[in-house]
Motif scaffolding. Structure first.
Motif, PDB file in Angstrom:
ATOM      1  N   VAL A   1       0.828  -1.211   0.000  1.00  0.00           N
ATOM      2  CA  VAL A   1       0.000   0.000   0.000  1.00  0.00           C
ATOM      3  C   VAL A   1       0.862   1.260   0.000  1.00  0.00           C
ATOM      4  O   VAL A   1       0.471   2.276  -0.583  1.00  0.00           O
ATOM      5  CB  VAL A   1      -1.000   0.026   1.183  1.00  0.00           C
ATOM      6  CG1 VAL A   1      -1.984  -1.118   1.091  1.00  0.00           C
ATOM      7  CG2 VAL A   1      -0.298   0.046   2.524  1.00  0.00           C
ATOM      8  N   VAL A   2       2.012   1.206   0.648  1.00  0.00           N
ATOM      9  CA  VAL A   2       2.915   2.355   0.591  1.00  0.00           C
ATOM     10  C   VAL A   2       3.372   2.596  -0.845  1.00  0.00           C
ATOM     11  O   VAL A   2       3.380   3.736  -1.327  1.00  0.00           O
ATOM     12  CB  VAL A   2       4.137   2.133   1.516  1.00  0.00           C
ATOM     13  CG1 VAL A   2       5.204   3.193   1.251  1.00  0.00           C
ATOM     14  CG2 VAL A   2       3.714   2.173   2.982  1.00  0.00           C
TER      15      VAL A   2
ATOM     16  N   ALA B   1      -7.561   3.945   3.311  1.00  0.00           N
ATOM     17  CA  ALA B   1      -8.311   3.994   4.562  1.00  0.00           C
ATOM     18  C   ALA B   1      -8.009   2.790   5.440  1.00  0.00           C
ATOM     19  O   ALA B   1      -8.020   2.885   6.664  1.00  0.00           O
ATOM     20  CB  ALA B   1      -9.812   4.051   4.279  1.00  0.00           C
ATOM     21  N   PHE B   2      -7.753   1.632   4.803  1.00  0.00           N
ATOM     22  CA  PHE B   2      -7.541   0.427   5.596  1.00  0.00           C
ATOM     23  C   PHE B   2      -6.793  -0.635   4.805  1.00  0.00           C
ATOM     24  O   PHE B   2      -6.715  -0.598   3.580  1.00  0.00           O
ATOM     25  CB  PHE B   2      -8.885  -0.160   6.070  1.00  0.00           C
ATOM     26  CG  PHE B   2      -9.750  -0.709   4.959  1.00  0.00           C
ATOM     27  CD1 PHE B   2      -9.599  -2.010   4.503  1.00  0.00           C
ATOM     28  CD2 PHE B   2     -10.720   0.082   4.363  1.00  0.00           C
ATOM     29  CE1 PHE B   2     -10.375  -2.503   3.475  1.00  0.00           C
ATOM     30  CE2 PHE B   2     -11.521  -0.407   3.341  1.00  0.00           C
ATOM     31  CZ  PHE B   2     -11.349  -1.705   2.898  1.00  0.00           C
ATOM     32  N   VAL B   3      -6.250  -1.597   5.553  1.00  0.00           N
ATOM     33  CA  VAL B   3      -5.738  -2.851   5.008  1.00  0.00           C
ATOM     34  C   VAL B   3      -6.497  -3.967   5.707  1.00  0.00           C
ATOM     35  O   VAL B   3      -6.534  -4.020   6.942  1.00  0.00           O
ATOM     36  CB  VAL B   3      -4.222  -3.013   5.260  1.00  0.00           C
ATOM     37  CG1 VAL B   3      -3.753  -4.399   4.834  1.00  0.00           C
ATOM     38  CG2 VAL B   3      -3.445  -1.940   4.510  1.00  0.00           C
TER      39      VAL B   3
ATOM     40  N   GLY C   1       0.247   6.205   9.404  1.00  0.00           N
ATOM     41  CA  GLY C   1      -0.107   5.616  10.682  1.00  0.00           C
ATOM     42  C   GLY C   1      -1.582   5.669  11.017  1.00  0.00           C
ATOM     43  O   GLY C   1      -2.016   5.086  12.012  1.00  0.00           O
ATOM     44  N   ASP C   2      -2.392   6.368  10.191  1.00  0.00           N
ATOM     45  CA  ASP C   2      -3.833   6.415  10.433  1.00  0.00           C
ATOM     46  C   ASP C   2      -4.593   5.363   9.635  1.00  0.00           C
ATOM     47  O   ASP C   2      -5.825   5.306   9.686  1.00  0.00           O
ATOM     48  CB  ASP C   2      -4.377   7.803  10.098  1.00  0.00           C
ATOM     49  CG  ASP C   2      -4.124   8.204   8.646  1.00  0.00           C
ATOM     50  OD1 ASP C   2      -3.272   7.563   7.987  1.00  0.00           O
ATOM     51  OD2 ASP C   2      -4.770   9.162   8.171  1.00  0.00           O
ATOM     52  N   VAL C   3      -3.881   4.518   8.883  1.00  0.00           N
ATOM     53  CA  VAL C   3      -4.529   3.445   8.128  1.00  0.00           C
ATOM     54  C   VAL C   3      -5.069   2.411   9.112  1.00  0.00           C
ATOM     55  O   VAL C   3      -4.344   1.932   9.998  1.00  0.00           O
ATOM     56  CB  VAL C   3      -3.535   2.780   7.155  1.00  0.00           C
ATOM     57  CG1 VAL C   3      -4.136   1.534   6.521  1.00  0.00           C
ATOM     58  CG2 VAL C   3      -3.130   3.774   6.071  1.00  0.00           C
ATOM     59  N   ALA C   4      -6.336   2.055   8.980  1.00  0.00           N
ATOM     60  CA  ALA C   4      -6.959   1.075   9.867  1.00  0.00           C
ATOM     61  C   ALA C   4      -6.580  -0.340   9.440  1.00  0.00           C
ATOM     62  O   ALA C   4      -6.316  -0.592   8.262  1.00  0.00           O
ATOM     63  CB  ALA C   4      -8.471   1.239   9.854  1.00  0.00           C
ATOM     64  N   ILE C   5      -6.573  -1.254  10.394  1.00  0.00           N
ATOM     65  CA  ILE C   5      -6.288  -2.655  10.112  1.00  0.00           C
ATOM     66  C   ILE C   5      -7.548  -3.458  10.417  1.00  0.00           C
ATOM     67  O   ILE C   5      -8.045  -3.440  11.546  1.00  0.00           O
ATOM     68  CB  ILE C   5      -5.117  -3.185  10.971  1.00  0.00           C
ATOM     69  CG1 ILE C   5      -3.906  -2.264  10.850  1.00  0.00           C
ATOM     70  CG2 ILE C   5      -4.769  -4.612  10.558  1.00  0.00           C
ATOM     71  CD1 ILE C   5      -3.404  -2.069   9.437  1.00  0.00           C
ATOM     72  N   TYR C   6      -8.066  -4.147   9.411  1.00  0.00           N
ATOM     73  CA  TYR C   6      -9.256  -4.990   9.579  1.00  0.00           C
ATOM     74  C   TYR C   6      -8.863  -6.462   9.538  1.00  0.00           C
ATOM     75  O   TYR C   6      -7.875  -6.835   8.893  1.00  0.00           O
ATOM     76  CB  TYR C   6     -10.272  -4.729   8.461  1.00  0.00           C
ATOM     77  CG  TYR C   6     -10.852  -3.338   8.432  1.00  0.00           C
ATOM     78  CD1 TYR C   6     -10.813  -2.501   9.542  1.00  0.00           C
ATOM     79  CD2 TYR C   6     -11.455  -2.852   7.279  1.00  0.00           C
ATOM     80  CE1 TYR C   6     -11.359  -1.234   9.507  1.00  0.00           C
ATOM     81  CE2 TYR C   6     -12.002  -1.578   7.237  1.00  0.00           C
ATOM     82  CZ  TYR C   6     -11.955  -0.775   8.348  1.00  0.00           C
ATOM     83  OH  TYR C   6     -12.499   0.490   8.305  1.00  0.00           O
ATOM     84  N   THR C   7      -9.659  -7.283  10.204  1.00  0.00           N
ATOM     85  CA  THR C   7      -9.467  -8.731  10.168  1.00  0.00           C
ATOM     86  C   THR C   7     -10.822  -9.411  10.030  1.00  0.00           C
ATOM     87  O   THR C   7     -11.867  -8.799  10.262  1.00  0.00           O
ATOM     88  CB  THR C   7      -8.778  -9.254  11.445  1.00  0.00           C
ATOM     89  OG1 THR C   7      -9.653  -9.054  12.558  1.00  0.00           O
ATOM     90  CG2 THR C   7      -7.467  -8.538  11.698  1.00  0.00           C
ATOM     91  N   GLU C   8     -10.809 -10.676   9.667  1.00  0.00           N
ATOM     92  CA  GLU C   8     -12.027 -11.494   9.584  1.00  0.00           C
ATOM     93  C   GLU C   8     -11.719 -12.814  10.309  1.00  0.00           C
ATOM     94  O   GLU C   8     -11.210 -13.752   9.712  1.00  0.00           O
ATOM     95  CB  GLU C   8     -12.402 -11.731   8.127  1.00  0.00           C
ATOM     96  CG  GLU C   8     -12.714 -10.441   7.372  1.00  0.00           C
ATOM     97  CD  GLU C   8     -12.719 -10.607   5.860  1.00  0.00           C
ATOM     98  OE1 GLU C   8     -12.616 -11.757   5.395  1.00  0.00           O
ATOM     99  OE2 GLU C   8     -12.799  -9.584   5.158  1.00  0.00           O
ATOM    100  N   MET C   9     -12.014 -12.872  11.596  1.00  0.00           N
ATOM    101  CA  MET C   9     -11.579 -14.000  12.423  1.00  0.00           C
ATOM    102  C   MET C   9     -12.748 -14.754  13.048  1.00  0.00           C
ATOM    103  O   MET C   9     -12.739 -15.063  14.239  1.00  0.00           O
ATOM    104  CB  MET C   9     -10.654 -13.516  13.524  1.00  0.00           C
ATOM    105  CG  MET C   9      -9.308 -13.018  13.039  1.00  0.00           C
ATOM    106  SD  MET C   9      -8.187 -12.823  14.437  1.00  0.00           S
ATOM    107  CE  MET C   9      -6.763 -12.124  13.610  1.00  0.00           C
TER     108      MET C   9
END
Length: 222
Positions: free
Chosen positions: A153-154, A165-167, A207-215
């Motif tokens: 993404v960088v 917005a997110f990864v 550093g404001d990029v959100a981190i999402y998961t599906e667990m």
């Protein structure tokens, strides 16, 4: 999906990963943020997700003009693309085969092409999604994947000039189904992801990029 469990998850501040019209309807009835990831998607499902304000995750570069033909250039503010590097992923466990065998996602070159198409719609921010292994029981999978996606993404943000917005690290963190199986340590996994975040995204002023998961499997395991 069980609506009672979904209400507990919603009240804890989580959203819902959907891949069909039925799941979109259920998530809307329960309430909460929606991530829509579907690879062979009828037009009416894209239209419904857009109407509900969900984040649409696109699996193929051709899905962008297809989506525009359905909802017009007024895209949701945030749109995501799924990444598939192809080949054999070194932490794959054979449950989901290998990325090179999968029809899900775009190559790196296709991702650049997809994000450049932002000029034809109204999306302001973007996401990146990847699902490369299933039910892993190793603490290394998520931090390794996170580092690779953060670096990507960088690179995309710098070369294409877009804001992420997110990864979404998707799923893959699993459980041992047999007594002799090893188990994941979620605190070790989280620390590893944070280390990659601070190594890659923070120095790039992301550093404001959100981190999402599906667990789902991990969260609901006894």
């Amino acid at each position: 999906p069980n609506p009672y469990i979904m209400e507990i998850i919603r009240d804890a501040g989580f959203g819902f990963d959907c891949s069909s019209e039925a799941e979109l309807v259920l998530a809307d009835a329960v309430g909460g943020p929606i991530m829509f990831s579907s690879n062979d998607t009828p037009a009416e499902e894209y239209a419904l997700c857009a109407k509900l304000g969900g984040i649409i995750n696109l699996d193929d570069v051709t899905h962008i003009p297809f989506l525009e033909s359905i909802i017009g250039p007024e895209f949701p503010e945030v749109v995501s693309c799924r990444y598939n590097p192809g080949g054999v992923y070194k932490l794959s466990n054979g449950i989901m085969d290998n990325p090179g065998d999968s029809k899900y996602g775009m190559t790196k070159e296709q991702l650049f092409e997809a994000y450049r198409q932002r000029e034809h719609n109204t999306s302001k921010k973007f996401g990146l999604h990847a699902f490369l292994a299933s039910n892993t029981v190793t603490n290394e999978y998520y931090p390794t994947l996170a580092g690779q996606l953060f670096e990507l993404v960088v690179e995309i943000a710098e070369k294409v000039g877009i804001e992420f917005a997110f990864v979404n690290l998707s799923g893959g963190v699993g459980i041992g189904y047999r007594p002799e199986d090893s188990q994941n340590d979620i605190m070790v996994i989280g620390a590893g992801v944070r280390q990659q975040f601070e190594r890659v995204l923070v120095p790039a002023a992301m550093g404001d990029v959100a981190i999402y998961t599906e667990m789902g499997r991990f969260m609901l395991a006894p």
